[in-house]
Design a protein around this motif. Structure first.
Motif, PDB file in Angstrom:
ATOM      1  N   LEU A  83       0.843  -1.188   0.000  1.00 20.36           N
ATOM      2  CA  LEU A  83       0.000   0.000   0.000  1.00 20.36           C
ATOM      3  C   LEU A  83       0.880   1.241   0.000  1.00 20.36           C
ATOM      4  N   ASP A  84       0.521   2.186  -0.848  1.00 22.31           N
ATOM      5  CA  ASP A  84       1.150   3.508  -0.866  1.00 22.31           C
ATOM      6  C   ASP A  84       0.029   4.509  -0.631  1.00 22.31           C
ATOM      7  N   GLY A  85      -0.163   4.863   0.625  1.00 27.09           N
ATOM      8  CA  GLY A  85      -1.348   5.647   0.973  1.00 27.09           C
ATOM      9  C   GLY A  85      -2.573   4.786   0.766  1.00 27.09           C
ATOM     10  N   ASP A  86      -3.509   5.235  -0.073  1.00 31.81           N
ATOM     11  CA  ASP A  86      -4.691   4.435  -0.385  1.00 31.81           C
ATOM     12  C   ASP A  86      -4.545   3.681  -1.705  1.00 31.81           C
ATOM     13  N   ILE A  87      -3.360   3.708  -2.285  1.00 32.60           N
ATOM     14  CA  ILE A  87      -3.122   3.053  -3.568  1.00 32.60           C
ATOM     15  C   ILE A  87      -2.510   1.671  -3.337  1.00 32.60           C
ATOM     16  N   LEU A  88      -3.127   0.666  -3.943  1.00 35.19           N
ATOM     17  CA  LEU A  88      -2.617  -0.698  -3.891  1.00 35.19           C
ATOM     18  C   LEU A  88      -1.677  -0.903  -5.084  1.00 35.19           C
ATOM     19  N   VAL A  89      -0.421  -1.223  -4.786  1.00 36.05           N
ATOM     20  CA  VAL A  89       0.611  -1.354  -5.808  1.00 36.05           C
ATOM     21  C   VAL A  89       0.939  -2.830  -6.020  1.00 36.05           C
ATOM     22  N   CYS A  90       0.748  -3.306  -7.250  1.00 40.88           N
ATOM     23  CA  CYS A  90       1.068  -4.693  -7.569  1.00 40.88           C
ATOM     24  C   CYS A  90       2.577  -4.910  -7.443  1.00 40.88           C
ATOM     25  N   GLY A  91       2.948  -6.051  -6.856  1.00 43.61           N
ATOM     26  CA  GLY A  91       4.361  -6.338  -6.620  1.00 43.61           C
ATOM     27  C   GLY A  91       5.087  -6.913  -7.813  1.00 43.61           C
ATOM     28  N   TYR A  92       4.423  -7.045  -8.961  1.00 42.84           N
ATOM     29  CA  TYR A  92       5.077  -7.645 -10.136  1.00 42.84           C
ATOM     30  C   TYR A  92       5.525  -6.575 -11.133  1.00 42.84           C
ATOM     31  N   HIS A  93       4.596  -5.715 -11.559  1.00 42.62           N
ATOM     32  CA  HIS A  93       4.952  -4.662 -12.511  1.00 42.62           C
ATOM     33  C   HIS A  93       4.628  -3.266 -11.987  1.00 42.62           C
ATOM     34  N   GLY A  94       4.222  -3.168 -10.718  1.00 43.03           N
ATOM     35  CA  GLY A  94       3.969  -1.857 -10.130  1.00 43.03           C
ATOM     36  C   GLY A  94       2.665  -1.206 -10.554  1.00 43.03           C
ATOM     37  N   MET A  95       1.774  -1.952 -11.153  1.00 42.66           N
ATOM     38  CA  MET A  95       0.474  -1.403 -11.550  1.00 42.66           C
ATOM     39  C   MET A  95      -0.258  -0.939 -10.291  1.00 42.66           C
ATOM     40  N   GLN A  96      -0.898   0.237 -10.367  1.00 44.09           N
ATOM     41  CA  GLN A  96      -1.476   0.855  -9.170  1.00 44.09           C
ATOM     42  C   GLN A  96      -2.994   0.975  -9.299  1.00 44.09           C
ATOM     43  N   PHE A  97      -3.686   0.676  -8.186  1.00 45.33           N
ATOM     44  CA  PHE A  97      -5.142   0.684  -8.172  1.00 45.33           C
ATOM     45  C   PHE A  97      -5.653   1.492  -6.979  1.00 45.33           C
ATOM     46  N   ASP A  98      -6.682   2.303  -7.212  1.00 35.55           N
ATOM     47  CA  ASP A  98      -7.292   3.027  -6.099  1.00 35.55           C
ATOM     48  C   ASP A  98      -8.325   2.131  -5.421  1.00 35.55           C
ATOM     49  N   PRO A  99      -8.934   2.552  -4.299  1.00 31.30           N
ATOM     50  CA  PRO A  99      -9.867   1.681  -3.576  1.00 31.30           C
ATOM     51  C   PRO A  99     -11.099   1.263  -4.370  1.00 31.30           C
ATOM     52  N   SER A 100     -11.403   1.964  -5.466  1.00 30.81           N
ATOM     53  CA  SER A 100     -12.526   1.551  -6.318  1.00 30.81           C
ATOM     54  C   SER A 100     -12.128   0.438  -7.271  1.00 30.81           C
ATOM     55  N   GLY A 101     -10.819   0.114  -7.329  1.00 35.14           N
ATOM     56  CA  GLY A 101     -10.320  -0.905  -8.224  1.00 35.14           C
ATOM     57  C   GLY A 101      -9.797  -0.370  -9.546  1.00 35.14           C
ATOM     58  N   GLN A 102      -9.921   0.916  -9.772  1.00 33.17           N
ATOM     59  CA  GLN A 102      -9.488   1.513 -11.030  1.00 33.17           C
ATOM     60  C   GLN A 102      -7.968   1.663 -11.074  1.00 33.17           C
ATOM     61  N   CYS A 103      -7.379   1.306 -12.206  1.00 36.14           N
ATOM     62  CA  CYS A 103      -5.943   1.521 -12.384  1.00 36.14           C
ATOM     63  C   CYS A 103      -5.685   3.021 -12.517  1.00 36.14           C
ATOM     64  N   VAL A 104      -4.733   3.529 -11.736  1.00 35.46           N
ATOM     65  CA  VAL A 104      -4.410   4.954 -11.773  1.00 35.46           C
ATOM     66  C   VAL A 104      -2.987   5.202 -12.267  1.00 35.46           C
ATOM     67  N   ASN A 105      -2.217   4.117 -12.468  1.00 39.53           N
ATOM     68  CA  ASN A 105      -0.860   4.300 -12.987  1.00 39.53           C
ATOM     69  C   ASN A 105      -0.295   2.949 -13.395  1.00 39.53           C
ATOM     70  N   MET A 106       0.422   2.968 -14.550  1.00 34.87           N
ATOM     71  CA  MET A 106       1.180   1.812 -15.003  1.00 34.87           C
ATOM     72  C   MET A 106       2.580   2.325 -15.317  1.00 34.87           C
ATOM     73  N   PRO A 107       3.550   2.090 -14.413  1.00 29.45           N
ATOM     74  CA  PRO A 107       4.863   2.723 -14.542  1.00 29.45           C
ATOM     75  C   PRO A 107       5.557   2.503 -15.884  1.00 29.45           C
ATOM     76  N   SER A 108       5.290   1.379 -16.549  1.00 29.17           N
ATOM     77  CA  SER A 108       5.989   1.087 -17.806  1.00 29.17           C
ATOM     78  C   SER A 108       5.328   1.731 -19.019  1.00 29.17           C
ATOM     79  N   MET A 109       4.250   2.496 -18.797  1.00 28.68           N
ATOM     80  CA  MET A 109       3.547   3.117 -19.914  1.00 28.68           C
ATOM     81  C   MET A 109       3.444   4.629 -19.715  1.00 28.68           C
ATOM     82  N   PRO A 110       3.530   5.410 -20.802  1.00 31.55           N
ATOM     83  CA  PRO A 110       3.453   6.869 -20.656  1.00 31.55           C
ATOM     84  C   PRO A 110       2.063   7.357 -20.284  1.00 31.55           C
ATOM     85  N   THR A 111       1.040   6.571 -20.629  1.00 30.21           N
ATOM     86  CA  THR A 111      -0.335   6.939 -20.259  1.00 30.21           C
ATOM     87  C   THR A 111      -0.967   5.789 -19.497  1.00 30.21           C
ATOM     88  N   THR A 112      -1.846   6.124 -18.592  1.00 32.92           N
ATOM     89  CA  THR A 112      -2.516   5.106 -17.773  1.00 32.92           C
ATOM     90  C   THR A 112      -3.567   4.365 -18.601  1.00 32.92           C
TER      91      THR A 112
END
Length: 364
Positions: A83-112
């Motif tokens: 957890l990074d604040g309220d963001i759940l960060v996947c431990g494989y590729h760092g994909m980030q999800f807010d509490p609603s389940g929506q992806c808010v960041n994909m570090p390997s991509m320029p756009t979410t």
């Protein structure tokens, strides 16, 4: 030429007018217990519920969150992330999800990737429990959560425990509705021969099964009589036991002492709460509470009631695990006999069958 033995055809999942059994799919449109409030924290927790692997945590504001424990990218368990604040960060590729389940960041991509999300499940915290809805989220009305107000009422004292057991929730509910086994499986705690022979009144009401028993002028069982200090008395015993929902069975017991000793109450109340969440077809999570309205804060009463309750419920666990082992390991089927005292369990099995069949689109 050797005789050809035809393969047995699999029974259809649902027969019109049938009864639920160990193989009936669990009812999903229902509030089940996900865990104790004290279990769910800022540490990611994994628990399998109704066949689904779920990750549980709390937001910074303290709200419980439940998400499918499977990243939509490469199925990495999200509970192994952080957890990074309220963001759940996947431990494989760092994909980030807010509490609603929506992806808010994909570090390997320029756009979410805005189309990416993970399924979330409605959660509601009530007293010492966090409830979860695993079915259609549009039907998740918190008003449908079973009432357990006594677990938070200062006028009641509770002891509690839990088991993870190899059984199915249909058999567990049937066991709790079957009070005739008490003197034989639980002779040292809740069972008395007189109670098994007492008159049984049963009714079905709004998908609930309610049993009423009254037993007058008889000795109390040890689980009630010892903490109340009335084992030397003849008492009147009243019990209303309910299949309250697919997730809960509750019993309201009242012990009346017609001739109380000086300074002692004439009535003692117990409320026994059983909370059942299927893990899979052959395993369940089971939480129990034994609550009383007397001797509040009495450590000796707590110790006795916890030990006696654990003994009785462990006897149930052992019996139900043995039954499931027999039912699932033998090739030759058996139609179990039913008798008049089995009516509460049969009513419950009809309710679960009807609800599960309706969810699956079969005629009930």
């Amino acid at each position: 030429m050797p005789a050809v033995i035809p393969l047995r055809r699999a029974e259809p999942a649902f027969d019109a007018g049938g009864f639920a059994n160990h193989a009936t799919p669990a009812v999903r449109n229902c509030w089940y217990v996900a865990g104790r409030s004290t279990e769910i924290s800022r540490e990611l927790m994994r628990r399998k519920l109704l066949g689904v692997d779920v990750a549980l945590y709390r937001t910074l504001a303290g709200d419980p969150v439940a998400v499918r424990n499977r990243c939509p990218h490469r199925s990495f368990p999200l509970a192994k992330g952080k957890l990074d604040g309220d963001i759940l960060v996947c431990g494989y590729h760092g994909m980030q999800f807010d509490p609603s389940g929506q992806c808010v960041n994909m570090p390997s991509m320029p756009t979410t990737p805005t189309h990416a999300s993970v399924r979330t499940y409605p959660c509601v915290e009530r007293g010492p429990l966090v409830w979860i809805w695993m079915g259609n989220p549009d039907l998740a009305d918190p008003a449908l959560i079973p009432d357990t107000h006594w677990l938070s009422d200062p006028g009641w004292a509770s002891v509690t425990g839990d088991f993870h057991m190899k059984s199915d929730y249909v058999s567990m509910h049937e066991n709790l509705l079957d009070q005739t086994h008490f003197p034989f499986l639980h002779p040292g705690t809740v069972g008395t021969p007189e109670y098994a022979r007492s008159k049984l009144d049963v009714r079905e009401e709004d998908d609930r099964v309610i049993i009423h028993r009254a037993l007058r002028n008889s000795p109390p069982p040890g689980i009630y009589g010892v903490p109340a200090g009335i084992m030397h008395k003849q008492v009147d015993r009243y019990s209303d036991s309910q299949f309250a929902s697919p997730a809960m069975h509750v019993a309201f017991a009242r012990i009346v002492d017609p001739e109380p000793d000086e300074g002692r109450p004439s009535q003692y109340r117990f409320t026994i709460t059983h909370l059942i969440t299927p893990e899979s077809e052959g395993a369940i999570h089971y939480w129990w509470f034994n609550s009383r309205d007397f001797k509040l804060g009495d450590a000796e009463a707590d110790t006795f009631l916890k030990a006696a309750s654990e003994q009785a419920y462990l006897e149930d666990v052992d019996a139900l695990e043995a039954i499931l082992d027999v039912v699932t390991s033998e090739d030759e089927p058996q139609f179990d006999l039913n008798f008049a005292p089995d009516k509460p369990g049969l009513l419950m099995r009809r309710i679960l069958h009807r609800r599960a069949a309706g969810e699956a689109g079969y005629p009930a």
